[in-house]
Design an enzyme around this catalytic site. Sequence first.
Site, mmCIF file in Angstrom:
data_model
loop_
_atom_site.group_PDB
_atom_site.id
_atom_site.type_symbol
_atom_site.label_atom_id
_atom_site.label_comp_id
_atom_site.label_asym_id
_atom_site.label_seq_id
_atom_site.Cartn_x
_atom_site.Cartn_y
_atom_site.Cartn_z
ATOM 1 N N ARG A 212 50.550 34.953 47.956
ATOM 2 C CA ARG A 212 51.270 35.421 46.912
ATOM 3 C C ARG A 212 52.423 34.251 46.615
ATOM 4 N NH1 ARG A 212 49.839 40.896 48.135
ATOM 5 N NH2 ARG A 212 51.335 41.133 49.804
ATOM 6 N N ASP A 250 42.282 44.860 36.394
ATOM 7 C CA ASP A 250 41.760 45.599 37.844
ATOM 8 C C ASP A 250 40.741 46.566 37.295
ATOM 9 O OD1 ASP A 250 42.743 45.660 40.905
ATOM 10 O OD2 ASP A 250 41.866 47.509 40.143
ATOM 11 N N ASP A 300 40.780 37.340 43.503
ATOM 12 C CA ASP A 300 40.744 38.055 44.829
ATOM 13 C C ASP A 300 40.045 39.358 45.059
ATOM 14 O OD1 ASP A 300 41.745 38.629 47.409
ATOM 15 O OD2 ASP A 300 43.655 39.342 46.576
ATOM 16 N N CYS A 340 37.531 37.953 51.164
ATOM 17 C CA CYS A 340 38.030 38.795 52.604
ATOM 18 C C CYS A 340 37.012 39.366 53.265
ATOM 19 C CB CYS A 340 39.054 39.722 52.182
ATOM 20 S SG CYS A 340 38.646 41.095 50.954
HETATM 21 N N1 SAH Z 1 45.445 40.384 44.678
HETATM 22 C C1 SAH Z 1 45.875 41.797 45.220
HETATM 23 C C2 SAH Z 1 44.692 42.406 45.868
HETATM 24 C C3 SAH Z 1 43.358 42.651 45.257
HETATM 25 S S1 SAH Z 1 42.240 43.602 46.085
HETATM 26 C C4 SAH Z 1 47.070 41.693 45.880
HETATM 27 O O1 SAH Z 1 47.425 40.666 46.470
HETATM 28 O O2 SAH Z 1 47.863 42.929 46.171
HETATM 29 C C5 SAH Z 1 40.920 43.866 45.104
HETATM 30 C C6 SAH Z 1 41.115 44.592 43.856
HETATM 31 O O3 SAH Z 1 39.715 44.521 42.960
HETATM 32 C C7 SAH Z 1 41.291 46.095 43.946
HETATM 33 O O4 SAH Z 1 42.586 46.448 43.299
HETATM 34 C C8 SAH Z 1 40.219 46.801 43.228
HETATM 35 O O5 SAH Z 1 40.739 47.988 42.491
HETATM 36 C C9 SAH Z 1 39.715 45.848 42.206
HETATM 37 N N2 SAH Z 1 38.314 45.723 41.718
HETATM 38 C C10 SAH Z 1 37.202 46.152 42.526
HETATM 39 N N3 SAH Z 1 36.054 45.911 41.842
HETATM 40 C C11 SAH Z 1 36.492 45.359 40.452
HETATM 41 C C12 SAH Z 1 35.908 44.947 39.380
HETATM 42 N N4 SAH Z 1 34.240 44.955 39.389
HETATM 43 N N5 SAH Z 1 36.569 44.502 38.285
HETATM 44 C C13 SAH Z 1 37.902 44.690 38.343
HETATM 45 N N6 SAH Z 1 38.475 44.781 39.579
HETATM 46 C C14 SAH Z 1 37.953 45.251 40.532
#
Ligand code: SAH
Length: 395
Positions: A212, A250, A300, A340
């Site tokens: 971040r 999201d 991510d 991940c």
């Molecule tokens: N970058 C964030 C973590 C992301 S985790 C941080 O640093 O805190 C991955 C996220 O993707 C989750 O919040 C999940 O709700 C979202 N997600 C999963 N499938 C998705 C989709 N098809 N479209 C958009 N978001 C999605």
Amino acid sequence: MEKRITLKPGREEPLQRRHPWIFSGAIERVEGNPEPGDTVEIYSKDGAWIARGAYSPHSQIRVRIWTWAFEEKVDREFFDVRVQRALLRRAQERRDPTAEACRLIHAESDFLPGLVVDRYGAFGVIQFLSAGVEAWRGVIQDALLEQGEFAGLFERSDVDVRELEGLEDRTGLVWGSEPPPELEVREGDVKYLVDLRAGHKTGFYLDQRDNRRAIRPWIQGGSVLDGFCYSGGFAINAIQAGARRVLAIDSSETAIGQAARNAEVNRVPAGTVEWRVSDIFTELRSLRDGATSFDVVILDPPRFAPTSAHVHRAARGYKDINLLAFKLLKPGGRLITFSCSGGVTAELFQKIVADAALDAGVDAQIRKWLTQPADHPVATSFPEGRYLKGLVCTI
Ligand code: SAH
């Protein structure tokens, strides 16, 4: 009768290299009727003692090793010592005193297979991910409470891997006071509200802490797309780094609500970030069709491949979103992209991103490799522990 496992001939090599897992296919014989979580003695086919581990009859990972030292018993003292070592390492190495949340115990890579413990300010969150640690839960909790100085300890054993271990979900307060519904934790100059009871993982993506911050030099004014924004970590950091406009997407409404509150807490000027509940696969396509472009795209996504069995489908998913992301970049733009998935190696991920650039028709350069922070170590005998991979690419 001793509870013992005899390996098939020639299957002892990974264990001798101290890899902590025995897969079901490597086992010739199980004797002494071990129950889930029981400690079993591991022998080679020719009768040599190799190690001692926790038996998990429902999982393909049939045994997770506790120790390779014959004289080391698996008892209260064993867990006291291992917990103490993990906590001590964190205490000695705490590089960023403003990081109020960190991982205290990182499972296999802290030599406690299946155990995850995170600290959020005064509160601890614990996850028992395997039959072995489940069997020792009381002892492990005692060890933590003796050494951890928590105001409260909350359990978040609501993860899909428990099902593979034949364990039911379990959540709730284990000890001390209830954590507040939204706990504020500081990470450098940004504050986050974290829901320890229901947030993703143990409440927050602690493993992205360094990243971040690492994105900041790559944001120079301009527009940013944060594709899987969760509670807004990257989006808020992008604003702090000078981004003029961020579109943060999201699919979870709860996550977007949390992100909007985090933006408020951090006094993000109203209107600079658009928080949108939507599916990114659809959004990337409609942004492309609408000829919208960005200076920076951050991706991510959640784990597409929990294990190596899902690699092919995962690779297609990564290729798809990265290809679209490259197409959305302005000339000179940056793609900051993560995986991940434990089942996708760093090399494979780099290859997928390279293929995506090729198909998008851009000349891309990798400018930086990103990974998990120091509180998420990788035991050298357990390369699977390196699960978080990130690339900063410019075109
Ligand atoms: N970058 C964030 C973590 C992301 S985790 C941080 O640093 O805190 C991955 C996220 O993707 C989750 O919040 C999940 O709700 C979202 N997600 C999963 N499938 C998705 C989709 N098809 N479209 C958009 N978001 C999605």
